[in-house]
Scaffold this motif. Structure first.
Motif, short mmCIF file in Angstrom:
data_model
loop_
_atom_site.label_atom_id
_atom_site.label_comp_id
_atom_site.label_asym_id
_atom_site.label_seq_id
_atom_site.Cartn_x
_atom_site.Cartn_y
_atom_site.Cartn_z
N ALA A 141 43.83 152.27 104.75
CA ALA A 141 44.20 153.11 103.61
C ALA A 141 45.69 153.04 103.29
CB ALA A 141 43.79 154.55 103.87
N HIS A 142 46.50 152.66 104.28
CA HIS A 142 47.94 152.59 104.07
C HIS A 142 48.49 151.17 104.20
CE1 HIS A 142 47.49 156.95 105.23
NE2 HIS A 142 48.18 157.04 104.10
N SER A 143 47.60 150.19 104.24
CA SER A 143 48.00 148.79 104.34
C SER A 143 47.88 148.11 102.98
CB SER A 143 47.12 148.06 105.36
OG SER A 143 47.26 148.62 106.65
N ASN A 144 48.47 146.93 102.87
CA ASN A 144 48.37 146.16 101.64
C ASN A 144 48.07 144.70 101.97
OD1 ASN A 144 48.48 145.94 98.76
ND2 ASN A 144 50.49 144.95 98.95
N PHE A 145 46.79 144.40 102.14
CA PHE A 145 46.34 143.02 102.31
C PHE A 145 45.58 142.65 101.04
CE2 PHE A 145 46.59 144.59 106.74
CZ PHE A 145 47.47 143.64 107.25
N SER A 146 46.33 142.37 99.99
CA SER A 146 45.75 142.20 98.67
C SER A 146 45.59 140.74 98.25
CB SER A 146 46.61 142.92 97.63
OG SER A 146 47.95 142.42 97.66
N LYS A 147 46.09 139.81 99.08
CA LYS A 147 45.97 138.40 98.74
C LYS A 147 45.99 137.56 100.01
CE LYS A 147 50.98 137.90 98.01
NZ LYS A 147 52.04 137.56 97.03
N ASP A 148 45.60 136.30 99.87
CA ASP A 148 45.64 135.37 100.99
C ASP A 148 47.09 135.04 101.33
OD1 ASP A 148 42.82 135.12 101.11
OD2 ASP A 148 42.86 133.61 99.53
N PHE A 149 47.39 134.95 102.64
CA PHE A 149 48.70 134.47 103.07
C PHE A 149 48.59 133.95 104.50
CE2 PHE A 149 48.69 138.89 104.45
CZ PHE A 149 49.35 138.88 105.67
N ASN A 150 49.62 133.28 104.94
CA ASN A 150 49.65 132.74 106.30
C ASN A 150 50.70 133.46 107.12
OD1 ASN A 150 47.69 130.57 105.99
ND2 ASN A 150 49.22 129.54 104.71
N LEU A 151 50.38 133.76 108.34
CA LEU A 151 51.32 134.40 109.25
C LEU A 151 52.53 133.49 109.47
CD1 LEU A 151 48.88 135.72 112.02
CD2 LEU A 151 50.08 137.10 110.31
N ASP A 182 51.48 158.78 103.35
CA ASP A 182 50.89 158.75 102.01
C ASP A 182 51.98 158.50 100.96
OD1 ASP A 182 48.33 159.28 102.89
OD2 ASP A 182 48.46 161.44 102.53
N ARG A 183 53.11 159.18 101.12
CA ARG A 183 54.20 159.07 100.15
C ARG A 183 54.88 157.70 100.22
NH1 ARG A 183 57.42 164.24 101.81
NH2 ARG A 183 55.86 164.46 103.46
N VAL A 184 55.07 157.21 101.44
CA VAL A 184 55.70 155.90 101.62
C VAL A 184 54.82 154.81 101.02
CG1 VAL A 184 56.41 154.17 103.34
CG2 VAL A 184 56.98 156.59 103.68
N TYR A 185 53.53 154.90 101.30
CA TYR A 185 52.59 153.91 100.77
C TYR A 185 52.64 153.88 99.24
CZ TYR A 185 48.15 151.77 99.41
OH TYR A 185 47.19 150.99 98.83
N LYS A 186 52.67 155.06 98.62
CA LYS A 186 52.70 155.13 97.16
C LYS A 186 53.94 154.47 96.59
CE LYS A 186 52.20 158.32 93.25
NZ LYS A 186 52.01 159.74 92.83
N VAL A 187 55.08 154.64 97.29
CA VAL A 187 56.33 154.04 96.83
C VAL A 187 56.21 152.51 96.82
CG1 VAL A 187 58.76 153.64 97.39
CG2 VAL A 187 57.80 155.95 97.54
N PHE A 188 55.80 151.95 97.95
CA PHE A 188 55.76 150.49 98.04
C PHE A 188 54.63 149.89 97.21
CE2 PHE A 188 58.26 151.25 101.96
CZ PHE A 188 59.34 150.45 101.64
#
Length: 253
Positions: free
Chosen positions: A121-131, A154-160
């Protein structure tokens, strides 16, 4: 009355556990024997590529590039889940012998193991990428302040998510209590070191998202809910890993 108090103090933990159904990562921090680094790396690479190249037991290896743990290695198994742990850890004799002979024998005896659950809920894995490179931001949450910290998150996630949506990051909670200040970690994934030199606009972004003058209150909330934080840089070692380093968008975002 004592039982009631215990139940009440557990409510925040139960609520958070119900919200977080993301995958688990088993992270083992290891230190090679200073005179056996080449043998340690060779044994680790061969072991992971033979025994940990796919499925729930897939392993990625990271080298710690900053802080007190510089020069150590993170053996990270996952994404996996508790339901898969019994099978994943049911190693046969050949696997155990290979690990003991070619990896453990070339490492110092002390190691540290933590189990991290990905808070989707607080992560952003929205596209393919390589480590490649990881910026680690670890937080020590005060006792019984988990709900307050989650509100901060919650607030930090909304900012980024509003201001830097293309950046990929993961949020993780430690599955086990500890006294080492390792309760929560925010991981930013980046390719080039120049990312570290970007201007920090978080305070500006925060007030643009949450209102003028709101950042001062945010800092007070952080101070009230946490004991402190620490940062590290990790470098993905594909040559030592069983994984390919490929990361795909995750459900539950």
């Amino acid at each position: 009355m004592k039982r009631l108090l215990v139940i009440l103090t557990m409510v925040p933990l139960i609520a958070m556990a119900q919200e977080m159904q993301g995958p688990i990562f088993m992270n083992v921090m290891m230190t090679p024997h200073p005179e056996k680094i080449d043998a340690f790396e060779a044994g680790l690479a061969a072991h992971n590529k033979k025994y940990h190249a796919d499925g729930a037991g897939t392993v990625s290896v990271f080298w710690v590039a900053s802080g007190k743990n510089s020069g150590k290695y993170i053996w990270s198994m996952g994404p996996t889940g508790w339901a898969a742990m019994d099978e994943v850890n049911n190693y046969d004799e050949a696997h155990t012998m290979d690990w003991n002979t070619n990896v453990a024998a070339n490492a110092l005896p002390e190691m540290e193991t933590n189990y991290w659950k990905n808070d989707l809920a607080h992560s952003n894995f929205s596209k393919d990428f390589n480590l490649k490179n990881l910026s680690i931001f670890m937080v020590d949450i005060k006792r019984f302040k988990q709900m307050e910290f989650n509100s901060i998150l919650d607030r930090v996630y909304k900012v980024f998510k509003t201001k830097d949506p293309d950046q990929q990051w993961g949020a993780y909670y430690n599955e086990l209590p500890n006294m080492g200040g390792q309760d929560f970690v925010w991981v930013d994934f980046f390719d080039k070191s120049e990312w570290m030199g970007r201007e920090d606009k978080f305070a500006q972004w925060y007030e643009e998202v949450h209102g003028a003058g709101s950042f001062a209150g945010f800092l007070k909330d952080v101070e009230a809910a946490t004991n402190g934080d620490m940062g590290e840089l990790w470098i993905y070692r594909k040559d030592l890993s069983g994984s390919t380093g490929e990361v795909s968008p995750r459900e539950g975002q």
